[in-house]
Design a protein around this motif. Sequence first.
Motif, PDB file in Angstrom:
ATOM      1  N   TRP A 235      19.701   5.959  -0.441  1.00 46.06           N
ATOM      2  CA  TRP A 235      20.345   7.207  -1.086  1.00 46.06           C
ATOM      3  C   TRP A 235      20.748   7.207  -2.240  1.00 46.06           C
ATOM      4  CZ3 TRP A 235      22.165   2.691   1.507  1.00 46.06           C
ATOM      5  CH2 TRP A 235      23.049   2.025   0.648  1.00 46.06           C
ATOM      6  N   ALA A 236      20.016   6.505  -3.097  1.00 44.36           N
ATOM      7  CA  ALA A 236      19.991   6.675  -4.510  1.00 44.36           C
ATOM      8  C   ALA A 236      18.823   5.810  -5.020  1.00 44.36           C
ATOM      9  CB  ALA A 236      21.450   6.192  -5.093  1.00 44.36           C
ATOM     10  N   PRO A 237      18.492   6.082  -6.422  1.00 47.90           N
ATOM     11  CA  PRO A 237      17.359   5.407  -7.098  1.00 47.90           C
ATOM     12  C   PRO A 237      17.524   3.884  -7.506  1.00 47.90           C
ATOM     13  CG  PRO A 237      17.777   7.538  -8.067  1.00 47.90           C
ATOM     14  CD  PRO A 237      18.937   7.321  -7.341  1.00 47.90           C
TER      15      PRO A 237
ATOM     16  N   ARG B 120      10.134  10.065  -2.621  1.00 53.40           N
ATOM     17  CA  ARG B 120      11.697  10.454  -2.620  1.00 53.40           C
ATOM     18  C   ARG B 120      12.546  10.407  -3.911  1.00 53.40           C
ATOM     19  NH1 ARG B 120      16.293  11.106  -1.433  1.00 53.40           N
ATOM     20  NH2 ARG B 120      17.571  10.128  -0.067  1.00 53.40           N
ATOM     21  N   PHE B 121      12.078   9.578  -4.831  1.00 61.71           N
ATOM     22  CA  PHE B 121      12.846   9.686  -5.981  1.00 61.71           C
ATOM     23  C   PHE B 121      12.016   9.954  -7.295  1.00 61.71           C
ATOM     24  CE2 PHE B 121      14.937   6.190  -3.314  1.00 61.71           C
ATOM     25  CZ  PHE B 121      16.288   7.075  -3.283  1.00 61.71           C
ATOM     26  N   HIS B 122      10.832  10.095  -6.948  1.00 57.13           N
ATOM     27  CA  HIS B 122       9.882  10.464  -8.193  1.00 57.13           C
ATOM     28  C   HIS B 122       9.523   9.351  -9.343  1.00 57.13           C
ATOM     29  CE1 HIS B 122      10.127  14.665  -6.782  1.00 57.13           C
ATOM     30  NE2 HIS B 122      11.636  14.565  -6.780  1.00 57.13           N
ATOM     31  N   PHE B 123       9.543   8.228  -8.580  1.00 56.56           N
ATOM     32  CA  PHE B 123       9.249   7.070  -9.211  1.00 56.56           C
ATOM     33  C   PHE B 123       7.919   7.102 -10.427  1.00 56.56           C
ATOM     34  CE2 PHE B 123      12.316   3.256  -7.767  1.00 56.56           C
ATOM     35  CZ  PHE B 123      13.430   4.280  -7.945  1.00 56.56           C
ATOM     36  N   ASN B 124       8.043   6.355 -11.524  1.00 56.06           N
ATOM     37  CA  ASN B 124       6.555   6.530 -12.115  1.00 56.06           C
ATOM     38  C   ASN B 124       6.065   5.126 -12.157  1.00 56.06           C
ATOM     39  OD1 ASN B 124       7.914   5.113 -14.432  1.00 56.06           O
ATOM     40  ND2 ASN B 124       8.655   7.239 -15.060  1.00 56.06           N
ATOM     41  N   LYS B 125       4.974   4.971 -13.128  1.00 59.05           N
ATOM     42  CA  LYS B 125       4.373   3.506 -12.869  1.00 59.05           C
ATOM     43  C   LYS B 125       5.272   2.489 -13.599  1.00 59.05           C
ATOM     44  CE  LYS B 125       1.882   3.886 -17.350  1.00 59.05           C
ATOM     45  NZ  LYS B 125       2.610   2.921 -17.979  1.00 59.05           N
ATOM     46  N   ASP B 126       6.163   2.719 -14.571  1.00 60.06           N
ATOM     47  CA  ASP B 126       7.106   1.917 -15.135  1.00 60.06           C
ATOM     48  C   ASP B 126       8.037   1.324 -14.302  1.00 60.06           C
ATOM     49  OD1 ASP B 126       5.749   1.848 -17.903  1.00 60.06           O
ATOM     50  OD2 ASP B 126       6.752   3.387 -18.394  1.00 60.06           O
ATOM     51  N   GLN B 127       8.649   2.327 -13.449  1.00 59.14           N
ATOM     52  CA  GLN B 127       9.706   2.047 -12.483  1.00 59.14           C
ATOM     53  C   GLN B 127       9.196   1.144 -11.548  1.00 59.14           C
ATOM     54  OE1 GLN B 127      10.917   6.153 -12.129  1.00 59.14           O
ATOM     55  NE2 GLN B 127      12.869   5.628 -12.553  1.00 59.14           N
TER      56      GLN B 127
ATOM     57  N   ALA C  96       0.844  -1.038   0.051  1.00 61.59           N
ATOM     58  CA  ALA C  96       0.150  -0.126   0.135  1.00 61.59           C
ATOM     59  C   ALA C  96       0.856   1.204  -0.034  1.00 61.59           C
ATOM     60  CB  ALA C  96      -0.830  -0.027   1.259  1.00 61.59           C
ATOM     61  N   PHE C  97       1.988   1.163   0.612  1.00 58.40           N
ATOM     62  CA  PHE C  97       2.720   2.602   0.916  1.00 58.40           C
ATOM     63  C   PHE C  97       4.397   2.481   0.439  1.00 58.40           C
ATOM     64  CE2 PHE C  97      -0.219   1.391   4.475  1.00 58.40           C
ATOM     65  CZ  PHE C  97      -1.317   2.550   4.381  1.00 58.40           C
ATOM     66  N   LEU C  98       4.758   1.553   0.029  1.00 54.49           N
ATOM     67  CA  LEU C  98       6.149   1.606  -0.593  1.00 54.49           C
ATOM     68  C   LEU C  98       6.107   2.542  -1.852  1.00 54.49           C
ATOM     69  CD1 LEU C  98       8.949   0.990  -0.556  1.00 54.49           C
ATOM     70  CD2 LEU C  98       8.422  -1.025  -1.708  1.00 54.49           C
ATOM     71  N   MET C  99       5.323   2.438  -2.861  1.00 54.35           N
ATOM     72  CA  MET C  99       4.919   3.112  -4.023  1.00 54.35           C
ATOM     73  C   MET C  99       5.031   4.740  -3.645  1.00 54.35           C
ATOM     74  SD  MET C  99       2.981   0.931  -6.705  1.00 54.35           S
ATOM     75  CE  MET C  99       1.535   0.721  -5.509  1.00 54.35           C
ATOM     76  N   TYR C 100       4.188   5.137  -2.670  1.00 54.73           N
ATOM     77  CA  TYR C 100       3.947   6.579  -2.505  1.00 54.73           C
ATOM     78  C   TYR C 100       5.284   7.165  -1.884  1.00 54.73           C
ATOM     79  CZ  TYR C 100      -0.984   5.797  -2.640  1.00 54.73           C
ATOM     80  OH  TYR C 100      -2.046   5.672  -3.274  1.00 54.73           O
ATOM     81  N   PHE C 101       6.227   6.238  -1.147  1.00 55.19           N
ATOM     82  CA  PHE C 101       7.137   6.751  -0.695  1.00 55.19           C
ATOM     83  C   PHE C 101       8.362   6.944  -1.714  1.00 55.19           C
ATOM     84  CE2 PHE C 101      11.696   5.104   0.522  1.00 55.19           C
ATOM     85  CZ  PHE C 101      12.175   6.368   1.478  1.00 55.19           C
ATOM     86  N   LEU C 102       8.522   5.917  -2.506  1.00 54.19           N
ATOM     87  CA  LEU C 102       9.451   6.133  -3.660  1.00 54.19           C
ATOM     88  C   LEU C 102       9.069   7.165  -4.771  1.00 54.19           C
ATOM     89  CD1 LEU C 102       9.988   2.035  -4.498  1.00 54.19           C
ATOM     90  CD2 LEU C 102      11.416   3.668  -3.128  1.00 54.19           C
ATOM     91  N   LYS C 103       7.995   7.352  -4.799  1.00 55.39           N
ATOM     92  CA  LYS C 103       7.514   8.521  -5.702  1.00 55.39           C
ATOM     93  C   LYS C 103       7.817   9.732  -5.107  1.00 55.39           C
ATOM     94  CE  LYS C 103       3.828  10.173  -8.514  1.00 55.39           C
ATOM     95  NZ  LYS C 103       4.239   9.829  -9.819  1.00 55.39           N
TER      96      LYS C 103
END
Length: 440
Positions: free
Chosen positions: A328-330, A270-277, A261-268
């Motif tokens: 500390w990095a994507p 923190r690193f501006h991840f999109n759906k493909d990532q 539920a929440f890992l994707m929100y954090f990564l978005k």
Amino acid sequence: MDNWKNLIHLFVAMFLSYFASLMVNPTIADVTLGAVCPGENECSLAIYLTGFQQAITGLGAVIMTPLIGNLSDVYGRKSLLTIPMILSVIPFTILAVKRTSEFFYIYYALKTITSMVCDGGIMCLSFGYLADNISEGKRVSAFGIYSGVVSAATVVGTLAARLLPTAQIFQVAAVSSAAAVVYMRIFLKDTTRDVEPLEEPILKPGNENTEAGDASLGNTECIKKLSLLKHIFRLLGSSFTFSLASFVAFFNSLAEAGVQAFLMYFLKARFHFNKDQFADIWLITYISATISNMVLMPVLGSLLGEEILLCIGLLAGFVNMLLDSIAWAPWVPYCSALLGLLLSLASPSIRCIISKQVGPYEQGIAQGCILGIAALANVASPLIFSPLSALFLSESSPFNFPGFSILCVGLAWFIAFVLSTMIKILPVLSRRRSQPCTLA
């Protein structure tokens, strides 16, 4: 006697069923937004509807999953498995026809109701069927292969969702789900268990003149002696191992729900991840899980035992979340996703441990009880982690640690790890049990 042929048919049916449901998951968010808030990228109503559905489904599963498991102990796995598998076809069919607001709300209502039975029911009955057909010494391998089949369905479903247009996704899901039902009904044989003298049904027919009366009286007395709730509490308190495994299952499910539920929100954030990532990370995780369950678990299970595999899996979950929380990095989340190779050992190990703690006529209710506990954790997870995630991803966080909520998810796995170190496999409590009473 081991019957791998029956299990192969079970695995095929489950692959088709899980492929259908998991292929829909990446698409349902866009469908929900399009139906509830057309033309908008953000919609509070869609979020609340999703959360409400998750909570209601979880609460319903807490009750329905043990009930279905209990009934399967009496009436057979195949008969009960037919019900949730048929129900799972209906929601896909609704959206395969149209995805307008009216059809979406029909889908939403039916999906909420059917998921109470389907989400935990299919897995519960599959685990019971597996335990019926495989001896204790080989169950850890069989449970691992089952989890590998689910992981493989996730990988194939995710790839299909990226390649197919939305309309075809729901059409393929409906066809695949229906094919799973047909395949199961044609090829899967119901379980047959050798009944020892003291495992014969309590309710035996009497003479011709008193058969009906005795049966009615026997059923009445049986219901008085044993209700579903009492049966669940008796199982939970039947051994220290069973009770401990129940707590481990709760914290493991609490962490799994938090990650999903929440890992994707954090990564978005923190690193501006999109759906493909996101899709790439999930693919790494589930490909690793497929390899682990299909290859590592059958090999390591016989060498190390399910207790050790459980500890390894839970510790890997904690390390995974620790790395993500301080990423500390994507590229760090991609590397930590490889720990899915070990993390995926945890859930099937728990199921195997539970299956060895009960007799042949309690496999359904035991697996249903554990999955009911997991459903309760799915309800508790958003209540715990939603406020934490919102707080530490906002500008008003108490201290600068955006990954604090992810670390807390990892701590749930760490608590489960500590508890798992105390689990010792004991012989089955009693091989000579009476056949359980029905609840109706």
